[in-house]
Write an enzyme that holds these catalytic residues in place. Structure first.
Site, short mmCIF file in Angstrom:
data_model
loop_
_atom_site.label_atom_id
_atom_site.label_comp_id
_atom_site.label_asym_id
_atom_site.label_seq_id
_atom_site.Cartn_x
_atom_site.Cartn_y
_atom_site.Cartn_z
N ARG A 224 0.86 -1.18 0.00
CA ARG A 224 0.00 0.00 0.00
C ARG A 224 0.90 1.24 0.00
NH1 ARG A 224 -3.27 -2.99 -1.59
NH2 ARG A 224 -5.22 -3.62 -0.61
N HIS A 272 -0.95 -0.20 -9.97
CA HIS A 272 -1.56 -1.17 -9.04
C HIS A 272 -1.96 -2.45 -9.79
CE1 HIS A 272 -3.73 -1.37 -4.93
NE2 HIS A 272 -3.44 -2.59 -5.34
C1 GLV Z 1 -4.89 -5.47 -4.08
O1 GLV Z 1 -4.29 -4.50 -3.78
C2 GLV Z 1 -5.39 -6.43 -3.14
O2 GLV Z 1 -5.30 -6.16 -1.93
O3 GLV Z 1 -5.87 -7.47 -3.56
#
Ligand code: GLV
Length: 309
Positions: A224, A272
């Site tokens: 994160r 991401h």
């Molecule tokens: C993605 O960030 C997840 O937590 O699956």
């Protein structure tokens, strides 16, 4: 009994089709069209908006569509009595292992330094460590971290790991506690963050950590954005204390247009994508979580609310 579904992912319709096919008898409502709130007993969600859970008095279970539950728990809107499960999927772990291995090789084999040389029409061999003397620290040794660490070790890297609870993993030197973190950080050429985001790990990767690493080290963040104090990271990169940052996650996604991460020559970004949830393998887990809830059985992969993951 209805299921309430919400995600802000671009493949939302594919998820919805999949859910409908996997649970042909279930009534699935798509937020914000919730109908009678007292009819909703289960929720399948990613990134629900504030207020999502407000009127769901008969909610008996929630399944989060990914691995991380930090965002949904941080909002504090799901009553403590309602169990929350997450997806724990070997396919996702494998995706993460590929990403981290690629980033590690990219840094160890100095591809970015050579790209820079190419842009200047420079032709020069740079010193390079072989995998056997290149140290990678993996923070977070859960389902995903263990596979990532093993994949790196199988590729010849020297791998150390760190986790909240002590672990034993063959071929990986495992550490725990703040002393363990300090030892690992001062040893590693590359720091890979796969930790869950909790009150203990928020902002963990700061100037103290970056300046404890050997000069010229690198960081990969696939967990994160809020684990990293970005200003400290950019300063470490600007001063040459660190020389590589591969970032898949950010506090604000996408980062603001004027965020310096976009143009920093030592920051390499992906949107991401290091381990996107795989619909085919996640759906059976979601169906099982729903079935368990309906039958009054505990769901698999239940989140420990106190622990935060
Ligand atoms: C993605 O960030 C997840 O937590 O699956």
């Amino acid at each position: 009994m209805s299921i309430l579904f919400h995600t802000d992912w671009p493949n939302r319709d594919q998820w919805l089709d999949g859910l409908r096919r996997a649970m042909p008898d279930a009534r699935i409502r798509v937020w914000p069209d919730i109908g009678d709130p007292s009819d909703i007993t289960f929720a399948v969600v990613w990134n629900p908006p504030s207020g999502f859970f407000a009127d769901l008095d008969r909610l008996a279970g929630v399944c989060v569509m990914g691995a991380g539950t930090d965002a949904i728990l941080a909002k504090g809107e799901i009553p403590e009595s309602v169990p929350v499960a997450r997806v724990v999927d070997p396919v996702m772990s494998n995706r993460m292992a590929e990403y981290v291995l690629a980033a590690t090789l990219r840094f160890q084999r100095r591809f970015d330094d050579y790209a820079l040389q190419q842009s200047r029409q420079e032709w020069q061999r740079l010193p390079q460590k072989d995998a056997g003397s290149f140290h990678v620290a993996v923070l977070g040794l859960g389902q995903i971290g263990r596979l990532v660490a093993g994949r790196l070790a199988a590729n010849g890297f020297k791998v150390g790991g760190w986790s909240r609870t002590a672990r034993e993993i063959e071929g990986i030197e495992c550490h725990t506690g703040s002393d363990g973190l300090a030892r690992l950080v001062s040893w590693c050429d590359l720091l890979v963050n796969l930790l869950p985001l909790t009150t203990q790990t928020r902002g963990l990767l700061d100037r103290d950590v970056f300046w404890a690493m050997p000069v010229g080290g690198g960081i990969v963040n696939c967990a994160r954005g809020a684990h990293v104090v970005t200003a400290d990271l950019l300063q470490a990169l600007d001063t040459g204390q660190l020389s590589f940052a591969m970032l898949d996650v950010f506090e604000t996604e996408p980062p603001a247009a004027d965020d310096p991460v976009w143009s920093h020559p030592r920051v390499h970004m992906t949107p991401h994508v290091s381990s996107i949830t795989n619909i085919e393998t996640a759906l059976p887990q979601i169906v099982a979580a729903y079935d368990a809830t309906r039958a009054g059985r505990p769901m698999a992969n239940r989140v420990n609310r106190k622990q935060g993951y």
